[in-house]
Design a protein around this motif. Structure first.
Motif, short mmCIF file in Angstrom:
data_model
loop_
_atom_site.label_atom_id
_atom_site.label_comp_id
_atom_site.label_asym_id
_atom_site.label_seq_id
_atom_site.Cartn_x
_atom_site.Cartn_y
_atom_site.Cartn_z
N TRP A 188 -16.98 17.50 32.36
CA TRP A 188 -16.80 18.71 33.16
C TRP A 188 -17.57 19.91 32.61
O TRP A 188 -17.90 20.84 33.35
N ALA A 189 -17.88 19.91 31.33
CA ALA A 189 -18.45 21.08 30.66
C ALA A 189 -19.69 21.67 31.35
O ALA A 189 -19.79 22.89 31.50
N PRO A 190 -20.67 20.88 31.80
CA PRO A 190 -21.87 21.49 32.40
C PRO A 190 -21.59 22.32 33.65
O PRO A 190 -22.36 23.23 33.98
N VAL A 191 -20.50 22.02 34.37
CA VAL A 191 -20.19 22.75 35.61
C VAL A 191 -18.84 23.44 35.51
O VAL A 191 -18.23 23.78 36.52
N SER A 251 -32.63 27.12 35.76
CA SER A 251 -32.51 27.65 37.11
C SER A 251 -31.11 28.21 37.34
O SER A 251 -30.19 27.96 36.57
N GLY A 252 -30.97 28.96 38.43
CA GLY A 252 -29.68 29.53 38.76
C GLY A 252 -28.75 28.51 39.38
O GLY A 252 -29.18 27.45 39.84
N PRO A 253 -27.45 28.81 39.42
CA PRO A 253 -26.48 27.87 39.98
C PRO A 253 -26.76 27.50 41.43
O PRO A 253 -26.46 26.37 41.84
N ASP A 254 -27.31 28.44 42.19
CA ASP A 254 -27.59 28.13 43.59
C ASP A 254 -28.56 26.96 43.72
O ASP A 254 -28.49 26.19 44.69
N ARG A 255 -29.44 26.82 42.75
CA ARG A 255 -30.42 25.74 42.77
C ARG A 255 -29.82 24.42 42.31
O ARG A 255 -29.90 23.42 43.03
N TRP A 256 -29.19 24.41 41.13
CA TRP A 256 -28.73 23.13 40.61
C TRP A 256 -27.38 22.69 41.15
O TRP A 256 -26.90 21.60 40.84
N MET A 257 -26.76 23.53 42.01
CA MET A 257 -25.53 23.12 42.68
C MET A 257 -25.80 22.45 44.02
O MET A 257 -24.86 22.01 44.70
N ILE A 317 -24.46 18.52 45.08
CA ILE A 317 -23.62 18.11 43.96
C ILE A 317 -22.30 17.51 44.42
O ILE A 317 -21.50 17.04 43.61
N SER A 318 -22.07 17.48 45.72
CA SER A 318 -20.79 17.01 46.25
C SER A 318 -20.38 15.63 45.75
O SER A 318 -19.22 15.42 45.37
N LEU A 369 -25.62 14.89 34.51
CA LEU A 369 -26.68 15.58 33.77
C LEU A 369 -28.06 15.27 34.34
O LEU A 369 -28.93 16.15 34.39
N ASP A 370 -28.27 14.04 34.75
CA ASP A 370 -29.56 13.68 35.37
C ASP A 370 -29.78 14.48 36.65
O ASP A 370 -30.88 14.97 36.91
N HIS A 371 -28.73 14.60 37.46
CA HIS A 371 -28.82 15.38 38.71
C HIS A 371 -29.12 16.85 38.41
O HIS A 371 -30.00 17.46 39.04
N LEU A 372 -28.41 17.43 37.45
CA LEU A 372 -28.61 18.84 37.12
C LEU A 372 -30.01 19.08 36.54
O LEU A 372 -30.67 20.08 36.87
N ALA A 373 -30.46 18.16 35.69
CA ALA A 373 -31.79 18.31 35.10
C ALA A 373 -32.87 18.25 36.17
O ALA A 373 -33.88 18.96 36.10
N ALA A 374 -32.68 17.41 37.17
CA ALA A 374 -33.65 17.31 38.26
C ALA A 374 -33.72 18.60 39.08
O ALA A 374 -34.74 18.90 39.70
#
Length: 338
Positions: free
Chosen positions: A162-165, A74-80, A83-84, A63-68
């Protein structure tokens, strides 16, 4: 003075004893079963607590990574992006949780009755302390309760992680075993079915080591069969086009699992996408398509929205099979447990 003091303090001792007696304590057959298997039960509960704490910690990092990255605005292209490392941990955890039903069946289910039958403890208990049915009910009931508590906790924690992604198939496909079999009611149903299957095998074989080996193969067979028919629990939807094949096949909705892609003719018949591949040059392929009346594409898929319904349908089947196995254990064990 001393007499008054002694008189006033005397009732306090019985009152304290009564309070101690009213404390909830295990007794009878339940106490016996818990004491006999307390090491296994406490180990399962402790490992579950550690696993849940670790998954919640990993979820906080995700969640910290996604929030950053601006999630969820933002769109998935940005917050993905980048993420590896997080998706790798998620996949490994899902893969590891897939072994939980197998381990529970082998190390808890198989020895549960087989150990007592092999050592003669079952005969001692059922001839001196209780009837076989009561002994079986305590054994299976307490073990099933521990299994349910542990698997519900693991399912909840992993599902929250897993829910956020969950709608990003590039992270983990929802139809895969790592996601489908480790969230919702499925892990509970799989674990209970495997454990009760191990109990039944131990009851029949009456030898701990042999029962554990046979239960292992039984659990693996259950996993293979389940993975083979998992997608059959859903209702397949189809998208069709009639604007020709040059524009390409349509894309299913986001997070949907594509099952098949084929040509569709003017009459509504579907043909495999390789129907005209070997016709020859491009002109020959076009002629082949025209000759067969191909007018567009057909794409079959399962939407993400069906996941919960598929899980509950599959879990209901497994619960019914578990109930049938439990009835068999009681009918067989009531007369042959000694």
């Amino acid at each position: 003075m001393s007499n008054l003091t002694a008189t006033s303090s005397a009732p306090s001792e019985p009152a304290a004893a009564d309070r101690g007696a009213r404390r909830p304590r295990l007794s009878g057959m339940i106490w016996l079963v818990w004491r006999q298997h307390r090491a296994a039960f406490w180990t399962l509960l402790a490992l579950t607590a550690l696993a849940v704490a670790w998954m919640l910690y990993q979820r906080a990092g995700l969640l910290d990574h996604l929030a950053a990255k601006g999630w969820p605005a933002s769109g998935p292209d940005r917050w993905m992006e980048d993420i590896s490392p997080y998706s790798s941990e998620l996949l490994k955890a899902g893969y590891g949780l897939g072994f939980v039903p197998v381990l529970l069946g082998v190390f808890l289910g198989a020895p549960l009755l087989a150990g007592d039958l092999e050592s003669g403890t079952a005969k001692l208990v059922t001839t001196q302390a209780a009837r076989p049915a009561r002994w079986l009910a305590a054994k299976i009931g307490i073990s099933a309760l521990v299994v349910v508590v542990c698997t519900v906790a693991l399912s909840f924690a992993f599902g929250r992680w897993w829910a956020p992604v969950s709608r990003q198939s590039s992270v983990m496909d929802w139809t895969s075993g790592q996601a489908f079999d480790t969230t919702g009611p499925v892990p509970v149903a799989l674990a209970l079915f495997t454990v009760i299957g191990g109990v039944a095998i131990g009851l029949l074989l009456r030898r701990t080591l042999i029962a554990m080996v046979v239960t292992f193969f039984f659990a693996v067979a259950v996993q293979v069969a389940w993975s083979s028919y998992r997608l059959d629990l859903g209702h397949v939807l189809r998208i069709t086009t009639d604007t020709g094949v040059d524009v390409g096949a349509p894309s299913p909705p986001a997070a949907a699992y594509q099952i098949d892609q084929s040509y569709v003719t003017a009459s509504g018949e579907t043909l495999g996408w390789s129907t005209c591949v070997h016709a020859g040059p491009e002109e020959a392929v076009a002629a082949c398509q025209q000759q067969k009346g191909i007018v567009g594409w057909a794409v079959d898929y399962l939407p993400f929205s069906q996941m919960s319904g598929m899980q509950w349908l599959g879990a209901s089947i497994l619960f019914a099979l578990t109930a049938a196995l439990t009835v068999f254990v009681f009918l067989w064990g009531r007369k042959r447990v000694v």
